[in-house]
Design an enzyme around this catalytic site. Structure first.
Site, mmCIF file in Angstrom:
data_model
loop_
_atom_site.group_PDB
_atom_site.id
_atom_site.type_symbol
_atom_site.label_atom_id
_atom_site.label_comp_id
_atom_site.label_asym_id
_atom_site.label_seq_id
_atom_site.Cartn_x
_atom_site.Cartn_y
_atom_site.Cartn_z
ATOM 1 N N ASP A 1 -0.165 8.558 -2.366
ATOM 2 C CA ASP A 1 0.596 9.772 -2.028
ATOM 3 C C ASP A 1 0.252 10.879 -3.018
ATOM 4 O OD1 ASP A 1 1.971 8.517 0.070
ATOM 5 O OD2 ASP A 1 3.881 9.441 -0.483
ATOM 6 N N ASP B 1 0.463 2.315 -3.333
ATOM 7 C CA ASP B 1 1.347 3.131 -2.504
ATOM 8 C C ASP B 1 1.621 4.459 -3.209
ATOM 9 O OD1 ASP B 1 3.180 3.734 -0.410
ATOM 10 O OD2 ASP B 1 4.827 3.223 -1.767
HETATM 11 C C1 IPM Z 1 2.772 3.321 3.309
HETATM 12 C C2 IPM Z 1 4.257 3.418 3.475
HETATM 13 C C3 IPM Z 1 4.837 2.016 3.571
HETATM 14 C C4 IPM Z 1 4.533 1.316 2.259
HETATM 15 C C5 IPM Z 1 6.341 1.962 3.907
HETATM 16 C C6 IPM Z 1 6.669 2.716 5.156
HETATM 17 C C7 IPM Z 1 6.835 0.552 3.976
HETATM 18 O O1 IPM Z 1 4.826 4.163 2.446
HETATM 19 O O2 IPM Z 1 2.102 2.753 4.188
HETATM 20 O O3 IPM Z 1 2.261 3.818 2.295
HETATM 21 O O4 IPM Z 1 5.291 1.445 1.297
HETATM 22 O O5 IPM Z 1 3.539 0.600 2.216
HETATM 23 MN MN MN Z 2 3.402 5.053 1.076
#
Ligand code: IPM
Ligand code: MN
Length: 372
Positions: A249, A245
């Site tokens: 990003d 995660d």
């Molecule tokens: C993602 C999002 C989700 C995650 C959230 C919205 C629960 O950040 O798909 O990366 O943490 O997996």
């Molecule tokens: Mn995420």
């Protein structure tokens, strides 16, 4: 091909970007003579407001009855700022992943030639980057036992993994590497975490079955640094749920905007496609949300059904929109009024006229991306 697609637009900018992706799918259906049926269902904060449940039973049933799911976005600040909320929009997405067994989240990260100057990272660092992240999606700290002491002063989240959970995604990651640069990097924290040590052991065992693929290990703190120091060193990154995660990003910075990153979440039976960005509620309804991540997510959907000419056409149309700056303000320095739906219209136009190179670009900024 006939496909039933569940559409879960969700919260914030989810509905407006999903609308563009549907526009694109309809153009593809027309161009290639497919039949795509769309079944809309509610999820997230909007589902809490309307049904008291972030994943109503109906929604789950619709997803289970369809061939694939297209997901928009989830989340609302009114829950983010309230740590005591018992029902949260994100529970809808997490439950969906778990119930449908979507254990592998696949996130491609690419530095588009035409966007190299948009990244805050230097051109020479990001140029040529082509990474695919395999993030485990139904285990680890996200799904381990959660506890809060009676006095409310101590809390814990368990990070648990079984051999089986590690094995199944590892095979997918190695198979992907075989059709790419033959390199897998396992990102973990094996110097501290027992669960990471199990990952290393199991992944190393499986690597022996893929002699044409090189396996490397990297601690997640170092991986976070390497990703922006030298992203070209990566081909396939394999990692557990929360590390995936976070680093995905981070990796989106390479592409110039998080509004470009698509993802596929795959299980043995079901498959869901969604942009990696969130609901960005501040932008809702303003027409500034970048629809490309959602549009590229439907390209991944088509790939899943081996409709590769179709997905290639979408990717080419997206590249054209990037090249000509028919893009939303997050990427655009040339025109300041290209909206979410104008980007969708342009990509739809290119798909409808795949062999026509005589596009009239002069009035693109006015929304007239017509073909002459
Ligand atoms: C993602 C999002 C989700 C995650 C959230 C919205 C629960 O950040 O798909 O990366 O943490 O997996
Ligand atoms: Mn995420």
């Amino acid at each position: 091909m006939k496909l039933n697609i569940a559409v879960l637009p969700g919260d914030g900018i989810g509905p407006e970007v999903t609308e563009q992706a549907i526009k694109v799918l309809k153009a593809i259906a027309m161009e290639f003579d497919h039949s795509f049926n769309f079944n809309y269902a509610s999820v997230g904060a909007i589902a809490i407001d309307n049904h008291g449940n972030p994943l109503p039973e109906d929604t789950l049933n619709i997803c289970k009855s369809c061939d694939a799911i297209l997901f928009g976005a989830i989340g609302d600040p009114k829950y983010d700022n309230d740590p005591s909320a018992k029902i949260r929009p994100e529970q809808g997405l997490l439950k969906l992943r778990k119930e449908l067994g979507l254990f592998a989240n696949i996130r491609p990260v690419k530095a588009y030639e035409t966007l190299l100057s948009k990244s805050p990272l230097k051109r020479k660092i990001i140029e040529g980057t082509d990474i695919i992240i395999y993030r485990e999606l139904t285990g680890g700290i996200y799904f381990g036992k959660k506890e809060l002491s009676d006095d409310g002063n101590t809390a814990s989240d368990l990070c648990e993994y079984s051999r089986y959970e590690i094995e199944r995604i590892t095979h997918l990651a190695f198979k992907a590497a075989q059709s790419r640069q033959h390199k897998v990097t396992l990102v973990d924290k094996a110097n501290v975490l027992e669960s990471s040590r199990l990952w290393r052991k199991v992944v190393a065992e499986i690597a022996a079955q893929y002699s044409d693929v090189e396996l490397n290990f990297l601690f997640v703190d170092n991986a976070a640094m390497q990703l922006i120091l030298n992203p070209k060193q990566f081909d396939v990154i394999l990692t557990e749920n929360m590390f995936g995660d976070i680093i995905s990003d981070e990796a989106s910075v390479i592409g110039g905007s998080i509004g470009l990153l698509a993802s596929a979440s795959i299980g043995d039976k079901y498959a869901m496609f969604e942009p990696i960005h969130g609901s960005y509620t501040q932008a809702k309804g303003k027409g500034i949300a970048n629809p490309i991540a959602s549009i590229l997510s439907v390209a991944m959907l088509l790939d899943h059904f081996e409709l590769n000419d179709e997905s290639e056409l979408i990717r080419n149309a997206v590249e054209k929109s990037l090249k000509l700056q028919v893009t939303t303000p997050d990427l655009n320095t040339k025109y300041d009024n290209i909206s979410t739906s104008k980007v969708g219209d342009f990509i739809e136009d290119v798909i409808n006229n795949p062999n026509d190179s005589n596009l009239n670009f002069t009035n693109i900024h006015l929304g007239q991306s017509t073909i002459i």
